[in-house]
Design a protein around this motif. Structure first.
Motif, PDB file in Angstrom:
ATOM      1  N   VAL A 245       4.252  12.252   9.952  1.00 52.89           N
ATOM      2  CA  VAL A 245       4.952  11.011  10.256  1.00 52.89           C
ATOM      3  C   VAL A 245       6.349  11.322  10.792  1.00 52.89           C
ATOM      4  CG1 VAL A 245       3.694   9.760   8.462  1.00 52.89           C
ATOM      5  CG2 VAL A 245       5.905  10.797   7.924  1.00 52.89           C
ATOM      6  N   PRO A 246       6.962  10.396  11.508  1.00 53.98           N
ATOM      7  CA  PRO A 246       8.354  10.586  11.917  1.00 53.98           C
ATOM      8  C   PRO A 246       9.283  10.551  10.699  1.00 53.98           C
ATOM      9  CG  PRO A 246       7.284   8.847  13.203  1.00 53.98           C
ATOM     10  CD  PRO A 246       6.389   9.151  12.051  1.00 53.98           C
ATOM     11  N   ALA A 247      10.370  11.273  10.752  1.00 55.54           N
ATOM     12  CA  ALA A 247      11.370  11.183   9.689  1.00 55.54           C
ATOM     13  C   ALA A 247      11.875   9.748   9.603  1.00 55.54           C
ATOM     14  CB  ALA A 247      12.519  12.138   9.971  1.00 55.54           C
ATOM     15  N   GLY A 248      12.165   9.301   8.386  1.00 59.78           N
ATOM     16  CA  GLY A 248      12.649   7.938   8.221  1.00 59.78           C
ATOM     17  C   GLY A 248      12.319   7.389   6.849  1.00 59.78           C
ATOM     18  N   ARG A 249      12.497   6.084   6.691  1.00 57.40           N
ATOM     19  CA  ARG A 249      12.253   5.414   5.414  1.00 57.40           C
ATOM     20  C   ARG A 249      10.882   4.735   5.450  1.00 57.40           C
ATOM     21  NH1 ARG A 249      15.457   3.688   1.284  1.00 57.40           N
ATOM     22  NH2 ARG A 249      17.344   4.223   2.471  1.00 57.40           N
ATOM     23  N   TYR A 250      10.163   4.860   4.331  1.00 60.64           N
ATOM     24  CA  TYR A 250       8.811   4.307   4.233  1.00 60.64           C
ATOM     25  C   TYR A 250       8.634   3.569   2.912  1.00 60.64           C
ATOM     26  CZ  TYR A 250       7.631   7.215   8.222  1.00 60.64           C
ATOM     27  OH  TYR A 250       7.604   7.776   9.469  1.00 60.64           O
ATOM     28  N   LEU A 251       7.863   2.512   2.984  1.00 57.44           N
ATOM     29  CA  LEU A 251       7.376   1.861   1.777  1.00 57.44           C
ATOM     30  C   LEU A 251       6.019   2.467   1.453  1.00 57.44           C
ATOM     31  CD1 LEU A 251       7.362  -0.419  -0.401  1.00 57.44           C
ATOM     32  CD2 LEU A 251       6.159  -1.827   1.297  1.00 57.44           C
ATOM     33  N   VAL A 252       5.856   2.930   0.217  1.00 57.71           N
ATOM     34  CA  VAL A 252       4.576   3.468  -0.232  1.00 57.71           C
ATOM     35  C   VAL A 252       4.084   2.607  -1.400  1.00 57.71           C
ATOM     36  CG1 VAL A 252       3.315   5.475  -1.076  1.00 57.71           C
ATOM     37  CG2 VAL A 252       5.291   5.786   0.435  1.00 57.71           C
ATOM     38  N   VAL A 253       2.871   2.106  -1.274  1.00 57.99           N
ATOM     39  CA  VAL A 253       2.255   1.306  -2.335  1.00 57.99           C
ATOM     40  C   VAL A 253       0.908   1.937  -2.660  1.00 57.99           C
ATOM     41  CG1 VAL A 253       1.538  -0.990  -3.088  1.00 57.99           C
ATOM     42  CG2 VAL A 253       3.358  -0.757  -1.377  1.00 57.99           C
ATOM     43  N   VAL A 254       0.635   2.099  -3.945  1.00 55.88           N
ATOM     44  CA  VAL A 254      -0.627   2.687  -4.397  1.00 55.88           C
ATOM     45  C   VAL A 254      -1.282   1.717  -5.375  1.00 55.88           C
ATOM     46  CG1 VAL A 254      -1.737   4.653  -5.515  1.00 55.88           C
ATOM     47  CG2 VAL A 254       0.324   5.007  -4.127  1.00 55.88           C
ATOM     48  N   GLU A 255      -2.556   1.407  -5.141  1.00 53.47           N
ATOM     49  CA  GLU A 255      -3.294   0.492  -6.010  1.00 53.47           C
ATOM     50  C   GLU A 255      -4.666   1.077  -6.316  1.00 53.47           C
ATOM     51  OE1 GLU A 255      -3.423  -3.372  -4.182  1.00 53.47           O
ATOM     52  OE2 GLU A 255      -1.263  -3.688  -4.370  1.00 53.47           O
ATOM     53  N   ARG A 256      -5.225   0.664  -7.453  1.00 60.76           N
ATOM     54  CA  ARG A 256      -6.559   1.133  -7.852  1.00 60.76           C
ATOM     55  C   ARG A 256      -7.240   0.057  -8.699  1.00 60.76           C
ATOM     56  NH1 ARG A 256     -10.038   5.464  -8.912  1.00 60.76           N
ATOM     57  NH2 ARG A 256     -10.872   5.485 -11.037  1.00 60.76           N
ATOM     58  N   GLY A 257      -7.672  -1.014  -8.064  1.00 62.46           N
ATOM     59  CA  GLY A 257      -8.395  -2.055  -8.772  1.00 62.46           C
ATOM     60  C   GLY A 257      -7.551  -2.745  -9.823  1.00 62.46           C
ATOM     61  N   PRO A 258      -8.142  -3.687 -10.560  1.00 62.48           N
ATOM     62  CA  PRO A 258      -7.360  -4.518 -11.477  1.00 62.48           C
ATOM     63  C   PRO A 258      -7.014  -3.873 -12.811  1.00 62.48           C
ATOM     64  CG  PRO A 258      -9.654  -5.196 -11.512  1.00 62.48           C
ATOM     65  CD  PRO A 258      -9.540  -4.150 -10.444  1.00 62.48           C
ATOM     66  N   GLU A 259      -7.594  -2.707 -13.136  1.00 66.30           N
ATOM     67  CA  GLU A 259      -7.318  -2.094 -14.437  1.00 66.30           C
ATOM     68  C   GLU A 259      -6.086  -1.193 -14.423  1.00 66.30           C
ATOM     69  OE1 GLU A 259     -10.748  -0.487 -16.542  1.00 66.30           O
ATOM     70  OE2 GLU A 259     -12.061  -1.487 -15.088  1.00 66.30           O
TER      71      GLU A 259
END
Length: 543
Positions: A82-96
């Motif tokens: 990826v290019p250098a810079g600021r990123y939003l990272v979101v990680v999800e794994r179902g409702p539990e």
């Protein structure tokens, strides 16, 4: 080109083009690790989005589209250029699992670990998860299921005709492979657990009854998209429906589909019209389900996400079904048919009526008696309300995570529990999910809910029969008869009229609803196997 393949190619192409425009010195390697409480690799769904709103992906990825964002199904470790810079990272794994979210500034090669916290373990309580509405190919479904912690699912490879994908024969996973969706003006119905292709040629002028009869002959679980579907009442009265979806594709991740026009598709007199709000659509799906239950029908609550045609992750709407340890998909489908489940897209809900769980029957003597009802509703999001519903009426409600009440019952009834929550999504993030279309588009929503299948209550052997709902059902059958005359092809008219007459008789007599109806004589509406749809080789059957 399959819709999943199309989006995967498009997203990857966008990222490749953007990288090609940068000098090598501007590109950094970003490694994302997703782990469990013990630090072990854990599959999860991941979003990496830059400040311009573009999502970035690994070179090879199974992609998942949710609104304007393209996520990827990770196996626990992924490397992105990826290019250098600021990123939003979101990680999800179902409702539990609790989602993980971070703002990351990348100035050089970086590894970031996201340790997901499991706030509830449904397997430890004897539940396995699944859903009934997925248009995802066999090559992509296993990775998506793993990322969402979804135990069982379906690949609807027959959607108004065969839709086999190239990797179909070699695909493996905890899902059934010959499942079918019949979708037309009669309603959308999903047939799960088929052992061979559906042996009826699709025709939009042919009522669904021929398809569900053929599917039931193969042992399929029959699931209708909603209680508002045009033909669901007829097929249920004739013994051919097992599940009615309460969480359907009207409800998606961070959004819902405003479809007030589904309130009364047959134009039946005196049915309510529901507002185009998230709560209005919830009332549409629940109250149309209650109307069926009030006629004495035993129907499990269902859930489906329509991933592959809707920008929704697999298992967003899912069923948690109580099954014995080590149960496979066939046992899962059988337990779902029995109603030993609840459905959810967020909170959890557990119901006990005199110690009986959903799917069970509590028998009371003549004159009735008292029922002790207990509900638990654990939720990772703030709860708005927990409800106890009897014969379509809320008899108790509260805002805490548990609810206890005693109900005095004098006639046959059913009891369900429901939990409603609000996901605390920032307003700016939520606004991204608005979308317009000629069909009604999608609107942002924080609404999340769970709903049990019923506990049934008989009094002196008599099941529920709510006069108001029976009268509504009679009017719906009248409206359906008129719809058949306008819509069904001539060769299907006589048998469908015979079916409606049989349904009227069963409704008037209060059953039996479990015996499967058959026409007096075979007709053009009976199942046949066209030459183009011969059964697949025996070695491909997922038994």
């Amino acid at each position: 080109m399959n819709i999943n393949t199309h989006w995967r190619w498009y997203a990857a192409a966008c990222g490749t083009l953007a990288l090609a425009m940068l000098r090598a010195a501007d590109v950094v390697q970003f490694t994302v690790r997703t782990t469990d409480d013990a630090g072990q690799p854990l599959p999860a769904r991941v979003l990496v989005r830059d400040e311009q709103g573009q999502a970035w992906l690994p070179p090879v990825a199974t992609t998942v589209n949710i609104g304007p964002d393209t996520w990827f199904a990770g196996a626990g470790h992924a490397r992105l250029d990826v290019p250098a810079g600021r990123y939003l990272v979101v990680v999800e794994r179902g409702p539990e699992y609790q989602p993980a979210r971070a703002s990351v500034v990348l100035t050089g090669n970086t590894t970031r670990e996201f340790r997901l916290q499991r706030w509830i373990d449904l397997a430890a309580r004897g539940y396995r998860s699944g859903e009934n509405h997925l248009h995802v190919t066999g090559s992509m479904l296993p990775a998506m299921m793993a990322a969402e912690a979804l135990d069982f699912s379906t690949s609807l490879q027959w959607w108004n005709g065969p839709q086999w994908d190239a990797a179909y024969a070699a695909a493996a996973g905890a899902y059934t492979r010959f499942d079918a969706e019949i979708e037309n003006s009669w309603g959308a119905v999903y047939c799960l657990g088929l052992t061979r292709p559906l042996p009826v040629a699709w025709n939009p002028a042919r009522p669904n009854l021929a398809f569900v009869r053929a599917a039931r002959a193969d042992g399929a679980l029959i699931c209708y998209q909603g209680g508002w579907s045009a033909e669901v009442l007829l097929d249920a009265l004739l013994g051919y429906v097992d599940v009615v979806n309460v969480a359907d594709n009207l409800f998606q991740r961070h959004k819902f589909m405003p479809r007030s026009r589904y309130s009364n598709l047959l134009g039946t007199a005196d049915l309510p019209v529901y507002p185009d709000t998230a709560d209005g659509m919830l009332a549409l799906t629940t109250e149309s389900y209650y109307r069926l239950l009030n006629c004495g029908l035993r129907l499990a609550a269902g859930a489906g996400s329509a991933t592959g045609v809707k920008s929704n992750p697999v298992g967003h709407n899912r069923a948690y079904v109580q099954v014995p340890p080590g149960a496979g998909i066939r046992e899962f489908l059988a337990a779902w048919r029995e109603g030993r489940n609840f459905i959810t897209n967020g909170p959890m809900v557990f119901l006990s009526v005199n110690g009986a769980a959903p799917g069970a029957t509590v028998d009371l003597p003549a004159g009735g008696g008292k029922l002790a009802v207990h509900v638990e509703a654990p939720s990772a999001d703030p709860l708005r309300e927990v409800r106890i519903v009897v014969n379509g009426q809320v008899v108790a409600a509260g805002g805490n995570g548990s609810l206890d009440t005693t109900i005095d019952v004098r006639e046959g009834s059913w009891v369900c529990a429901m939990a409603v929550a609000e996901e605390p999504v920032p307003e700016a993030d939520l606004a991204r999910y608005a979308q317009t279309s000629r069909l009604g588009g999608e609107r942002p929503a924080r609404l999340r809910f769970a709903h049990t299948s019923p506990v049934y209550v008989t009094v002196a052997g008599q099941a529920v029969r709510v006069a108001r709902s029976v009268a509504e059902a009679q009017r719906i059958l009248d409206a359906l008869a008129a719809f058949v005359q306008q819509t069904a092809a001539p060769e299907f008219q006589a048998e469908t009229a015979e079916a409606i007459a049989a349904a009227r008789t069963r409704l008037a007599q209060g059953g039996p609803f479990t015996a499967e109806w058959a026409p007096a004589a075979p007709s053009a509406n009976s199942a046949t196997i066209p030459a183009a749809m011969k059964p697949m080789p025996t070695e491909m059957l997922d038994r």
